[in-house]
Design a protein around this motif. Structure first.
Motif, PDB file in Angstrom:
ATOM      1  N   TYR A  43       0.834  -1.201   0.000  1.00 22.31           N
ATOM      2  CA  TYR A  43       0.000   0.000   0.000  1.00 22.31           C
ATOM      3  C   TYR A  43       0.873   1.258   0.000  1.00 22.31           C
ATOM      4  CZ  TYR A  43      -3.843   3.146   0.945  1.00 22.31           C
ATOM      5  OH  TYR A  43      -4.764   4.165   0.846  1.00 22.31           O
ATOM      6  N   GLN A  97       2.026   1.879  -3.489  1.00 24.75           N
ATOM      7  CA  GLN A  97       0.977   2.483  -4.314  1.00 24.75           C
ATOM      8  C   GLN A  97       0.839   3.977  -4.014  1.00 24.75           C
ATOM      9  OE1 GLN A  97      -2.789   0.295  -4.360  1.00 24.75           O
ATOM     10  NE2 GLN A  97      -1.701  -1.522  -3.616  1.00 24.75           N
ATOM     11  N   LEU A  98       0.869   4.336  -2.723  1.00 25.57           N
ATOM     12  CA  LEU A  98       0.788   5.745  -2.355  1.00 25.57           C
ATOM     13  C   LEU A  98       1.955   6.530  -2.941  1.00 25.57           C
ATOM     14  CD1 LEU A  98      -0.253   5.652   1.421  1.00 25.57           C
ATOM     15  CD2 LEU A  98      -1.586   6.624  -0.455  1.00 25.57           C
ATOM     16  N   ARG A 148       3.666   5.973  -5.600  1.00 28.10           N
ATOM     17  CA  ARG A 148       3.523   6.164  -7.047  1.00 28.10           C
ATOM     18  C   ARG A 148       2.505   7.256  -7.369  1.00 28.10           C
ATOM     19  NH1 ARG A 148       3.591   0.307  -7.199  1.00 28.10           N
ATOM     20  NH2 ARG A 148       5.586  -0.438  -8.021  1.00 28.10           N
ATOM     21  N   ASN A 149       1.471   7.365  -6.551  1.00 28.49           N
ATOM     22  CA  ASN A 149       0.361   8.258  -6.874  1.00 28.49           C
ATOM     23  C   ASN A 149       0.368   9.580  -6.128  1.00 28.49           C
ATOM     24  OD1 ASN A 149      -0.985   6.373  -8.652  1.00 28.49           O
ATOM     25  ND2 ASN A 149      -1.509   5.191  -6.828  1.00 28.49           N
ATOM     26  N   ALA A 150       1.011   9.626  -4.943  1.00 30.88           N
ATOM     27  CA  ALA A 150       0.875  10.817  -4.105  1.00 30.88           C
ATOM     28  C   ALA A 150       2.199  11.375  -3.599  1.00 30.88           C
ATOM     29  CB  ALA A 150      -0.026  10.496  -2.899  1.00 30.88           C
ATOM     30  N   ASN A 198       1.882  11.541   3.582  1.00 30.75           N
ATOM     31  CA  ASN A 198       1.200  10.285   3.866  1.00 30.75           C
ATOM     32  C   ASN A 198       2.062   9.427   4.786  1.00 30.75           C
ATOM     33  OD1 ASN A 198      -1.434   9.791   2.198  1.00 30.75           O
ATOM     34  ND2 ASN A 198      -0.033  10.865   0.803  1.00 30.75           N
TER      35      ASN A 198
END
Length: 706
Positions: A535, A538-539, A541-543, A616
């Motif tokens: 997870y 994924q964060l 890569r996106n945020a 994050n």
């Protein structure tokens, strides 16, 4: 890490002999022998702390080496890891006989010279090339901690240059109670209760003056809440419990307050992970002042420096000369570290503070902590004593004078509010981000339930059921024993007995035949590790950048392996690193765009660091305290943050994880009520472990009655 040295074997040996020779060769037999010796000595009440730590360090290194060794088969790897697990189990059982040994297993525990020397000897005996750092000459350390104290040459030179450090009473305020209304009253408990039972809306911040202009290095600015503390110090206030929420710039406030009060030389006692950061902050905020950082025995420190930074772990070596060095101010960072007055580091901090006050009645004393209350209102005691507000079990002269001036005793209804205000006026400073830094974006905690695979979930649920069954059996035995002694019968579930049974279970946890609650929770953490890391990836890569927190080394290792396998740049911040390596990794995460994730230890990186480059946070494992969780999140949610902050708590569905998360959230109301004037009901001050097991046992008993 030590490298394995290959040995050539002879020929003509029977196959069984070859297998036995291999089994008895290498580092594992050496560790097994050493741990058996430890176990035997522990049974006789003899504890060899150095050998215990040496074995633990080598087990940790060997586990990492085996996992990284691609030249062995999976079967061989599993066999060696099982043997290491057996050694680790004996270490845990040995520590259960002497709980102080657990401190040596902490990620941020500093290895003694004796432990490192024994580790090297074991590596040589096991056919390994010793770690390069162990090859450096070391002085054998076999004396008791109190005899390990040193006086660095530079310090001795500074003391010779200024040998007449006579007591300075010119600035003293003789605070002696003018009345004796409170003579004979026990006052500490009412004082603590005045915070625990504070009225809704009651604040916890002393009256601070309006900020005055201050000279700062170019391009630096203070926020008004920071400037007020510095102005108070300039006007003569000398004791502060600076309990602002994490992320509101307490380090800058402390350094500039010392400058305003001319409190030099200044001693700063800090966690090891932030030593380098404190030196950088000195250079940033007070560049005209020299700073020196103590490492180990302090051979490289500057005894003439204006500011001396030392970490808790090496304070025992330096407490002798520090207490007589003529410090005019003392700052204790993350002051909740001294809440246990029986611990060695607390005793050293309190001793130094007392010695400073003996020479200088009004030094600048500052305790910095965003989370002064961890488990209980009693956490205030050591901090108040450090500041000189209380003397062990009674108020100090200044506080006693203020209490006498109220004209009341603990028997009067208005005593507690008045007493609470008297303590606050001595120097409690508590501001919330929402009140003084509204431009900091909001933060939220989002729970992310994850489904473990069927086999893992079944295994964890079975472990929980076995734990609940053991608790039920203890409960039934207690009920039966009580029935034999008296006719007392309790209808339904006896909740008082439930809590007594749980306390007994926690006390005997390390001696239980089955898994205890700590083992179950750790197993859950390991099971969530790759899911949490996935997870975080994924964060990232996106945020953008992400901070990943875990409690245990194996969870951090699993996350690092997954990120590495996917080619995702990461930096690791953990307790077994040298300060230089740890700071290098922190800088890489902050400055290198290719480093997307910081894999951090809750223990080693959860305090003092500024990681606001991320917005994050992934909490892969749950803490046992709300304070630890808050500290971790506030590495990101602090002054300078421009993005909303989200902390993602990874919670294993259908396990005790969810109950622990609920209890942690309930725990938050203690500080909210005591310091922030919240009207929330205070949750029980008992440990989360206790409440989690109470819930488990109560549920099991209810199911049985249904």
């Amino acid at each position: 890490m030590a490298q394995r040295v290959r040995r050539s074997g002879g020929t003509g040996t029977a196959q069984r002999g070859k297998r036995r020779a291999r089994d008895n060769d290498g580092i594992l037999p050496v560790l097994a022998k050493a741990v058996r010796e430890l176990e035997n000595r522990a049974q006789r009440g003899q504890v060899d702390a150095a050998k215990f730590q040496a074995v633990a360090l080598q087990v940790r290194d060997e586990r990492a080496r085996i996992k990284a060794d691609t030249s062995v088969s999976d079967a061989q790897r599993d066999t060696e890891l099982r043997r290491l697990d057996g050694i680790a189990t004996i270490l845990a059982q040995t520590a259960a006989r002497q709980p102080s040994l657990y401190l040596l297993l902490a990620e941020d525990a500093e290895a003694s010279d004796s432990a490192l020397r024994l580790k090297r000897e074991m590596q040589v005996a096991g056919g390994l090339a010793p770690d390069p750092e162990l090859e450096k000459p070391r002085t054998p350390q076999t004396v008791a901690p109190s005899e390990r104290q040193v006086v660095p040459r530079s310090v001795a030179a500074a003391q010779l240059a200024n040998p007449f450090l006579a007591p300075d009473f010119g600035d003293a305020e003789q605070q002696r109670p003018t009345q004796r209304r409170l003579a004979g009253w026990e006052l500490i408990t009412p004082l603590l209760n005045s915070f625990e039972n504070a009225s809704p809306g009651a604040g916890s911040c002393m009256q601070l003056p309006e900020p005055a202009p201050s000279q700062l290095p170019s391009k630096l600015e203070l926020m008004p809440h920071q400037a007020r503390v510095i102005t108070a110090a300039a006007q003569g206030h000398r004791t502060f419990l600076l309990a602002d929420e994490p992320g509101l710039g307490k380090t800058a406030q402390a350094l500039l307050a010392a400058q305003a009060a001319n409190a030099y030389p200044l001693l700063c006692v800090v966690p090891s992970v932030v030593k380098t950061n404190w030196a950088r902050e000195v250079a940033l905020w007070t560049p005209s002042r020299s700073v020196t950082v103590i490492h180990g025995s302090g051979e490289t420190i500057d005894g003439f420096a204006d500011i001396v930074v030392v970490n808790y772990e090496v304070l025992d070596r330096h407490v002798g000369w520090i207490a007589t060095h003529g410090f005019r101010g003392m700052v204790v960072d993350e002051a909740h570290f001294i809440k246990n007055k029986k611990s060695q580091r607390s005793q050293h901090v309190l001793e130094i503070a007392d010695r400073i006050r003996q020479r200088l009645p009004r030094p600048l004393m500052m305790a910095l902590t965003g989370t002064p209350l961890i488990n209980d209102i009693d956490d205030f005691r050591a901090i108040w004593q450090f500041l000189g507000w209380i003397e062990d079990n009674k108020p100090g002269p200044q506080l006693m004078t203020a209490l006498e001036k109220t004209g009341q005793t603990p028997a009067d209804r208005g005593f507690q509010p008045a007493a609470r205000q008297a303590v606050i006026d001595l120097g409690i400073v508590r501001r919330r981000k929402v009140d003084v830094a509204s431009d900091i974006p909001a933060r939220r905690i989002a729970d992310l339930p994850v489904e473990l695979d069927v086999a893992t979930t079944r295994s964890i649920r079975n472990a929980e059921r076995e734990l609940a069954l053991r608790l039920v059996q203890r409960y039934d035995a207690a009920v039966a024993a009580r029935a034999e002694r008296s006719d007392k019968v309790v209808e339904g579930i006896d909740h008082e007995l439930v809590r007594r049974v749980v306390r007994s279970e926690l006390k005997d946890a390390d001696r239980s035949s089955g898994e205890n609650v700590f083992a179950v929770v750790r197993r859950i953490g390991r099971s969530k590790a790759t899911l949490a890391a996935d997870y975080a990836a994924q964060l990232a890569r996106n945020a953008g950048k992400v901070v990943f927190f875990a409690k245990h080394i194996d969870v951090m290792d699993a996350a690092s392996e997954l990120l590495e396998s996917r080619g995702i740049g990461y930096a690791s911040v953990r307790g077994d690193q040298s300060p230089r390596e740890r700071q290098r990794n922190i800088d890489a995460f902050i400055n290198d765009p290719d480093v997307a994730i910081a894999v951090c230890s809750l223990t080693a990186a959860g305090v003092g660091l500024n990681l606001q480059v991320a917005s994050n946070v992934v909490l892969a494992e749950l803490s046992w305290t709300n304070a630890e969780q808050t500290q971790a999140i506030d590495r990101v949610h602090r002054i300078g943050q421009t993005e909303p902050v989200t902390a993602w708590r990874i919670i294993a569905a259908q396990t005790i994880d969810a109950k622990i998360a609920e209890l942690i959230d309930a725990k938050a109301s203690l500080a909210a009520r005591a310091l922030d004037g919240s009207g929330e009901e205070i949750a029980s001050s008992a440990d989360v472990q206790l409440e989690a097991l109470v819930g488990l046992l109560t549920e099991a008993l209810a199911d049985r009655r249904a």
